[in-house]
Design a protein around this motif. Sequence first.
Motif, PDB file in Angstrom:
ATOM      1  N   SER A 100       0.847  -1.194   0.000  1.00  0.00           N
ATOM      2  CA  SER A 100       0.000   0.000   0.000  1.00  0.00           C
ATOM      3  C   SER A 100       0.880   1.239   0.000  1.00  0.00           C
ATOM      4  CB  SER A 100      -0.907   0.032   1.231  1.00  0.00           C
ATOM      5  OG  SER A 100      -1.637   1.239   1.299  1.00  0.00           O
ATOM      6  N   SER A 101       0.448   2.257  -0.735  1.00  0.00           N
ATOM      7  CA  SER A 101       1.191   3.524  -0.766  1.00  0.00           C
ATOM      8  C   SER A 101       0.540   4.565   0.137  1.00  0.00           C
ATOM      9  CB  SER A 101       1.253   4.056  -2.203  1.00  0.00           C
ATOM     10  OG  SER A 101      -0.059   4.270  -2.712  1.00  0.00           O
ATOM     11  N   ARG A 102      -0.577   4.192   0.764  1.00  0.00           N
ATOM     12  CA  ARG A 102      -1.321   5.126   1.624  1.00  0.00           C
ATOM     13  C   ARG A 102      -0.631   5.257   2.971  1.00  0.00           C
ATOM     14  NH1 ARG A 102      -3.690   8.688   4.081  1.00  0.00           N
ATOM     15  NH2 ARG A 102      -5.939   8.875   4.436  1.00  0.00           N
ATOM     16  N   SER A 103      -0.456   6.476   3.423  1.00  0.00           N
ATOM     17  CA  SER A 103       0.103   6.714   4.746  1.00  0.00           C
ATOM     18  C   SER A 103      -0.670   7.847   5.406  1.00  0.00           C
ATOM     19  CB  SER A 103       1.595   7.076   4.655  1.00  0.00           C
ATOM     20  OG  SER A 103       1.776   8.276   3.919  1.00  0.00           O
ATOM     21  N   VAL A 104      -0.448   8.010   6.689  1.00  0.00           N
ATOM     22  CA  VAL A 104      -1.148   9.050   7.427  1.00  0.00           C
ATOM     23  C   VAL A 104      -0.244   9.539   8.550  1.00  0.00           C
ATOM     24  CG1 VAL A 104      -2.228   7.439   9.063  1.00  0.00           C
ATOM     25  CG2 VAL A 104      -3.348   9.616   8.553  1.00  0.00           C
ATOM     26  N   THR A 105      -0.373  10.801   8.876  1.00  0.00           N
ATOM     27  CA  THR A 105       0.406  11.355   9.977  1.00  0.00           C
ATOM     28  C   THR A 105      -0.313  11.035  11.282  1.00  0.00           C
ATOM     29  OG1 THR A 105       1.217  13.164   8.598  1.00  0.00           O
ATOM     30  CG2 THR A 105       1.360  13.449  10.992  1.00  0.00           C
ATOM     31  N   TYR A 106       0.386  10.341  12.163  1.00  0.00           N
ATOM     32  CA  TYR A 106      -0.228   9.944  13.426  1.00  0.00           C
ATOM     33  C   TYR A 106       0.734  10.205  14.572  1.00  0.00           C
ATOM     34  CZ  TYR A 106       2.638   5.718  12.915  1.00  0.00           C
ATOM     35  OH  TYR A 106       3.690   4.853  12.757  1.00  0.00           O
ATOM     36  N   ALA A 181      -4.796   2.845   7.412  1.00  0.00           N
ATOM     37  CA  ALA A 181      -3.439   3.360   7.598  1.00  0.00           C
ATOM     38  C   ALA A 181      -2.938   3.122   9.016  1.00  0.00           C
ATOM     39  CB  ALA A 181      -3.403   4.852   7.266  1.00  0.00           C
ATOM     40  N   ARG A 184      -2.304  -0.647   9.542  1.00  0.00           N
ATOM     41  CA  ARG A 184      -1.049  -1.029   8.912  1.00  0.00           C
ATOM     42  C   ARG A 184       0.153  -0.609   9.756  1.00  0.00           C
ATOM     43  NH1 ARG A 184      -0.868  -2.696   3.754  1.00  0.00           N
ATOM     44  NH2 ARG A 184      -2.835  -2.756   2.585  1.00  0.00           N
ATOM     45  N   ALA A 185       0.078   0.573  10.330  1.00  0.00           N
ATOM     46  CA  ALA A 185       1.193   1.058  11.140  1.00  0.00           C
ATOM     47  C   ALA A 185       1.400   0.181  12.367  1.00  0.00           C
ATOM     48  CB  ALA A 185       0.940   2.509  11.549  1.00  0.00           C
ATOM     49  N   ALA A 188       2.638  -3.317  11.247  1.00  0.00           N
ATOM     50  CA  ALA A 188       4.040  -3.254  10.821  1.00  0.00           C
ATOM     51  C   ALA A 188       4.976  -3.293  12.024  1.00  0.00           C
ATOM     52  CB  ALA A 188       4.281  -1.990  10.002  1.00  0.00           C
TER      53      ALA A 188
END
Length: 230
Positions: A100-106, A181, A184-185, A188
């Motif tokens: 996946s290329s989707r990311s988010v600032t968390y 997202a 996934r984080a 991972a």
Amino acid sequence: MSHPLDRAIWNALNTRLSSFATPDSNAHAVRIDPEVGVFLACADDTPDSVAALGQLARAYPGAGLIEVEGAAIADVLPTGVAVSSRIPLVQMTAQALTASSRSVTYETLTEADAPAMLALATLTKPGPFRSSTRKLGPFIGVKQDGELIAMAGRRLRVDGFTELSGICTHPDHRGKGLAAALSRAVVAEILATGETAFLHAFADHEATIAFYRSLGFEVRARMTYTVLAD
């Protein structure tokens, strides 16, 4: 020999999460601190274990048991311990994430975020979430204008396995990929330790199961969540 996740609650509360067990838990039955969660389990279906489970169930009402579908414990509960509901679940595991290329600032959530975490979980009902469930984390979250709008974290831990849990998004912010997202984080990070990620989902929520499959999870076993009466 049974799989460690067949009895995830018992195994977790007797190993990596033993510090969260109530003081009156013992070699026959164990209950998680009710401020942290609802989970209860016993060693086996012998009379001593069932009696000990009954004592903890009466001392801390509203407990929940997660067992492999068809397990006997919930069917031999002692007198005075009533079943409120039985809910079919699937237990899913992942040893790798899909691309996946989707990311988010968390950010990693802290004690200061506790009220917001409880409020978001109470609103969205991702599963049992209590005032101190966050202590099972860490949890991560996304904020907008200072408001927590999505989060995900960890719950049960068994040797070699850590559970993804507490995934929720405020209704006003769904459809933005935040749950995926954040999930996934967390996964991972779990996989980076060499462990396998696992989770529980309602068996009749096909869309939810499909969502987790899209991340890399597959169904390992069918489980039953037995909720005891308050």
